[in-house]
Write a protein that holds these residues in place. Structure first.
Motif, PDB file in Angstrom:
ATOM      1  N   PRO A  80     109.670 -42.059  35.139  1.00 44.43           N
ATOM      2  CA  PRO A  80     108.713 -41.048  34.681  1.00 44.43           C
ATOM      3  C   PRO A  80     107.624 -41.601  33.772  1.00 44.43           C
ATOM      4  CG  PRO A  80     110.809 -40.811  33.528  1.00 44.43           C
ATOM      5  CD  PRO A  80     111.026 -41.821  34.610  1.00 44.43           C
ATOM      6  N   SER A  81     107.769 -42.838  33.321  1.00 41.85           N
ATOM      7  CA  SER A  81     106.801 -43.417  32.387  1.00 41.85           C
ATOM      8  C   SER A  81     105.930 -44.466  33.068  1.00 41.85           C
ATOM      9  CB  SER A  81     107.536 -44.059  31.206  1.00 41.85           C
ATOM     10  OG  SER A  81     108.135 -45.274  31.607  1.00 41.85           O
ATOM     11  N   ALA A  82     104.930 -44.925  32.334  1.00 43.35           N
ATOM     12  CA  ALA A  82     104.022 -45.949  32.850  1.00 43.35           C
ATOM     13  C   ALA A  82     104.696 -47.308  32.972  1.00 43.35           C
ATOM     14  CB  ALA A  82     102.799 -46.056  31.941  1.00 43.35           C
ATOM     15  N   ARG A  83     105.939 -47.427  32.490  1.00 39.24           N
ATOM     16  CA  ARG A  83     106.629 -48.709  32.590  1.00 39.24           C
ATOM     17  C   ARG A  83     106.772 -49.162  34.037  1.00 39.24           C
ATOM     18  NH1 ARG A  83     112.072 -47.782  29.366  1.00 39.24           N
ATOM     19  NH2 ARG A  83     112.040 -45.971  30.758  1.00 39.24           N
ATOM     20  N   VAL A  84     106.919 -48.199  34.960  1.00 43.27           N
ATOM     21  CA  VAL A  84     107.106 -48.577  36.362  1.00 43.27           C
ATOM     22  C   VAL A  84     105.857 -49.248  36.921  1.00 43.27           C
ATOM     23  CG1 VAL A  84     106.363 -46.336  37.317  1.00 43.27           C
ATOM     24  CG2 VAL A  84     107.996 -47.749  38.578  1.00 43.27           C
ATOM     25  N   GLU A  85     104.692 -48.828  36.456  1.00 47.03           N
ATOM     26  CA  GLU A  85     103.453 -49.454  36.905  1.00 47.03           C
ATOM     27  C   GLU A  85     103.328 -50.870  36.347  1.00 47.03           C
ATOM     28  OE1 GLU A  85     101.022 -46.427  35.371  1.00 47.03           O
ATOM     29  OE2 GLU A  85     101.390 -45.050  37.054  1.00 47.03           O
ATOM     30  N   ARG A  86     103.828 -51.051  35.148  1.00 52.59           N
ATOM     31  CA  ARG A  86     103.851 -52.395  34.577  1.00 52.59           C
ATOM     32  C   ARG A  86     104.807 -53.291  35.353  1.00 52.59           C
ATOM     33  NH1 ARG A  86     101.282 -56.597  32.811  1.00 52.59           N
ATOM     34  NH2 ARG A  86     102.379 -57.798  31.204  1.00 52.59           N
ATOM     35  N   ALA A  87     105.929 -52.725  35.807  1.00 52.20           N
ATOM     36  CA  ALA A  87     106.889 -53.493  36.607  1.00 52.20           C
ATOM     37  C   ALA A  87     106.241 -54.006  37.890  1.00 52.20           C
ATOM     38  CB  ALA A  87     108.103 -52.631  36.934  1.00 52.20           C
ATOM     39  N   ARG A  88     105.397 -53.181  38.500  1.00 53.62           N
ATOM     40  CA  ARG A  88     104.683 -53.619  39.710  1.00 53.62           C
ATOM     41  C   ARG A  88     103.680 -54.714  39.369  1.00 53.62           C
ATOM     42  NH1 ARG A  88     101.471 -48.975  42.314  1.00 53.62           N
ATOM     43  NH2 ARG A  88     100.384 -49.241  40.325  1.00 53.62           N
ATOM     44  N   GLU A  89     102.958 -54.556  38.264  1.00 55.67           N
ATOM     45  CA  GLU A  89     101.989 -55.578  37.849  1.00 55.67           C
ATOM     46  C   GLU A  89     102.667 -56.920  37.603  1.00 55.67           C
ATOM     47  OE1 GLU A  89     100.205 -53.957  34.389  1.00 55.67           O
ATOM     48  OE2 GLU A  89      99.134 -52.358  35.466  1.00 55.67           O
TER      49      GLU A  89
END
Length: 321
Positions: free
Chosen positions: A151-160
């Motif tokens: 639910p957080s922006a952490r998942v987008e960082r994981a992709r980066e």
């Protein structure tokens, strides 16, 4: 060696003015029945404050006397959850201890638990955060495409960071139509405890699995005797972030009712040796790291025995759709 706090890490992270906050505004109405079986035979299991971040508020865990399901009552609203989650990544000592269950060795063991089954082409990690589990699991399953939700922006960082291929921000039940029948494996690692509705999460996980796919679930075991022994100082109670603690029998019954075949139940290897260390750290508010040497040694010395008893603090279930 036991974990040590970073220099200058704060154990109280409430923002200015929040100590005077009426935290009750973040709670839903109190339930009079069990959210799992509907029984009205409830007892108060635990009443505590926020021992991790020291934010204001009092939290209650009730337990059903019929099915043993434990749940936060009254439950936090979405706004309340956001408030208490907001500062959770701060490097306090109890949080560092809590993260030991997400260490590289444990992640490798989880990934290897799936080697018994056909090599998956696609794997969805629910509540992946920064994608640390997929990053490690790829070493065991190099030909698998790992995706993640959070639910957080952490998942987008994981992709980066290249730890996952596709990042889906949001709750899995809200992503079902987009991801239906796409994955060979779905993992939920200490995720159901945080869900407002664990049954909804399980149904969503099965919906995004392909026929014959596997669901891997690991959660805190509310039947662990450390809960009785340590009370509010048991780190795994996790208030106010843990909304539900689901007994093994309840989870198995629900998965079987949903048409799953149970292929593995493990109450031994998922045990994390941190119960005594976590209790002492909470009691001392993380301010005296040298005092953790003895409980840390006891946790690890006793782990081979305790993980085979009712003192094991977690369990793992693998089912096939």
């Amino acid at each position: 060696m036991p974990p040590t706090p970073q220099a200058g890490a704060a154990h109280g992270v409430a923002h200015p003015g929040e100590l005077a906050l009426d935290a009750d505004q973040f709670h839903e109405p109190r339930r009079r029945d069990c959210p799992w079986c509907g029984s009205r035979r409830l007892r108060t299991l635990l009443r505590t404050r926020d021992l991790l971040q020291h934010k204001p508020g009092v939290f209650v865990l009730d337990q059903c006397q019929d099915c043993a399901h434990a749940f936060q009552n009254p439950r936090l609203t979405a706004e309340g959850l956001a408030y208490y989650h907001r500062d959770f990544p701060h490097e306090t000592l109890p949080l560092r201890i809590l993260r030991t269950r997400a260490g590289r060795g444990r992640h490798l063991a989880l990934a290897r638990a799936m080697l018994t089954y056909p090599e998956p082409e696609s794997w969805l990690d629910v509540g992946t955060g920064y994608g640390r589990f997929p990053a490690t699991a790829r070493e065991v399953h190099p030909y698998t495409a790992f995706d993640g939700t959070d639910p957080s922006a952490r998942v987008e960082r994981a992709r980066e960071l290249g730890r996952i291929e596709e990042a889906y921000r949001g709750r899995l039940p809200d992503l079902v139509e987009r991801l239906r029948a796409r994955y060979d494996v779905v993992s939920m690692l200490h995720h159901l405890e945080h869900s407002p509705d664990p049954r909804e999460e399980l149904r969503a996980a099965l919906a995004v699995l392909r026929p014959g796919g596997h669901l891997l679930v690991e959660v805190t075991d509310p039947d662990c005797e450390f809960g009785t022994l340590l009370g509010k100082w048991w780190l795994s109670y996790g208030q106010p972030r843990h909304l539900h603690l689901v007994p093994l029998s309840n989870l198995l019954g629900e998965l079987e009712a949903l048409g799953c075949a149970v292929v593995c139940v493990d109450r031994c290897s998922p045990h994390v040796p941190y119960d005594l260390t976590g209790a002492v750290s909470l009691r001392l508010a993380g301010r005296c790291a040298p005092a953790l040497a003895v409980p840390f040694a006891l946790d690890h010395a006793l782990a081979p025995l305790l993980r085979r008893t009712r003192f094991s603090n977690s369990y793992r279930v693998i089912v096939r759709r």
